[in-house]
Design an enzyme around this catalytic site. Sequence first.
Site, PDB file in Angstrom:
ATOM      1  N   HIS A   8       0.587  -1.393   0.092  1.00 33.60           N
ATOM      2  CA  HIS A   8      -0.160  -0.180  -0.038  1.00 33.60           C
ATOM      3  C   HIS A   8       0.455   1.409  -0.215  1.00 33.60           C
ATOM      4  O   HIS A   8       2.077   0.988   0.518  1.00 33.60           O
ATOM      5  CB  HIS A   8      -1.168  -0.310   1.132  1.00 33.60           C
ATOM      6  CG  HIS A   8      -0.185   0.344   2.417  1.00 33.60           C
ATOM      7  ND1 HIS A   8      -0.044  -1.077   3.555  1.00 33.60           N
ATOM      8  CD2 HIS A   8       0.002   0.515   2.921  1.00 33.60           C
ATOM      9  CE1 HIS A   8       0.569  -0.527   4.446  1.00 33.60           C
ATOM     10  NE2 HIS A   8       0.759   0.686   4.978  1.00 33.60           N
ATOM     11  N   HIS A  81       4.114   7.225   3.405  1.00 34.19           N
ATOM     12  CA  HIS A  81       4.798   6.241   3.058  1.00 34.19           C
ATOM     13  C   HIS A  81       4.520   5.016   2.565  1.00 34.19           C
ATOM     14  O   HIS A  81       3.030   5.145   1.816  1.00 34.19           O
ATOM     15  CB  HIS A  81       5.067   5.400   4.450  1.00 34.19           C
ATOM     16  CG  HIS A  81       3.486   4.915   5.071  1.00 34.19           C
ATOM     17  ND1 HIS A  81       2.363   5.462   5.683  1.00 34.19           N
ATOM     18  CD2 HIS A  81       3.526   3.649   4.806  1.00 34.19           C
ATOM     19  CE1 HIS A  81       1.514   4.493   5.852  1.00 34.19           C
ATOM     20  NE2 HIS A  81       2.028   3.397   5.602  1.00 34.19           N
ATOM     21  N   GLU A 130       8.067   1.404   4.833  1.00 34.73           N
ATOM     22  CA  GLU A 130       6.772  -0.053   6.308  1.00 34.73           C
ATOM     23  C   GLU A 130       7.014  -1.245   5.409  1.00 34.73           C
ATOM     24  O   GLU A 130       7.230  -1.345   4.010  1.00 34.73           O
ATOM     25  CB  GLU A 130       5.480   0.114   6.137  1.00 34.73           C
ATOM     26  CG  GLU A 130       4.771  -0.183   7.146  1.00 34.73           C
ATOM     27  CD  GLU A 130       3.393  -0.171   7.548  1.00 34.73           C
ATOM     28  OE1 GLU A 130       2.868   0.161   6.154  1.00 34.73           O
ATOM     29  OE2 GLU A 130       2.506  -0.952   7.854  1.00 34.73           O
TER      30      GLU A 130
HETATM   31 CO    CO Z   1       0.750   1.668   6.403  1.00 37.62          CO
END
Ligand code: CO
Length: 139
Positions: A8, A81, A130
């Site tokens: 994502h 992110h 991440e």
């Molecule tokens: Co995230």
Amino acid sequence: MKLGRLNHVGVATRSIEQSLATYRELFGAEPSAASFDLPAQGVRVCFVDAPNAQIELIEPLGADSPIVKFLDKYPAGGQHHLCFEVPDITAARAHFEGKGARVLGPTRIGAHGTPIFFLHPKDMGGVLTEIMESPKQAH
Ligand code: CO
């Protein structure tokens, strides 16, 4: 270590509802599930599915949320992110630490219910990144 699937893109917003209205109006997109709170991370999140990845809308949960500063800097919200999957979070963490990359905080459970950690943007060309363990396939 191989670069895994892009899971994502995290997008910070002051209002998930407003962001969803935008996705709905401009793309005809709906969230994949209702928004939910992640109190341990100080955020509320909601996912919108694209065919090959998700958008993670992130709204601050409380005044000491880690994204409050980001929204002070970017009042309209914005890209926060990227999240890549790995098969084994423990091995991935050892790999990045061995390379001297700064890992931010402990490994913890992320929005998909699997362990995650973050790499410092200064070690990733300015991009907060991440790393997330891939969800196990249901049997
Ligand atoms: Co995230």
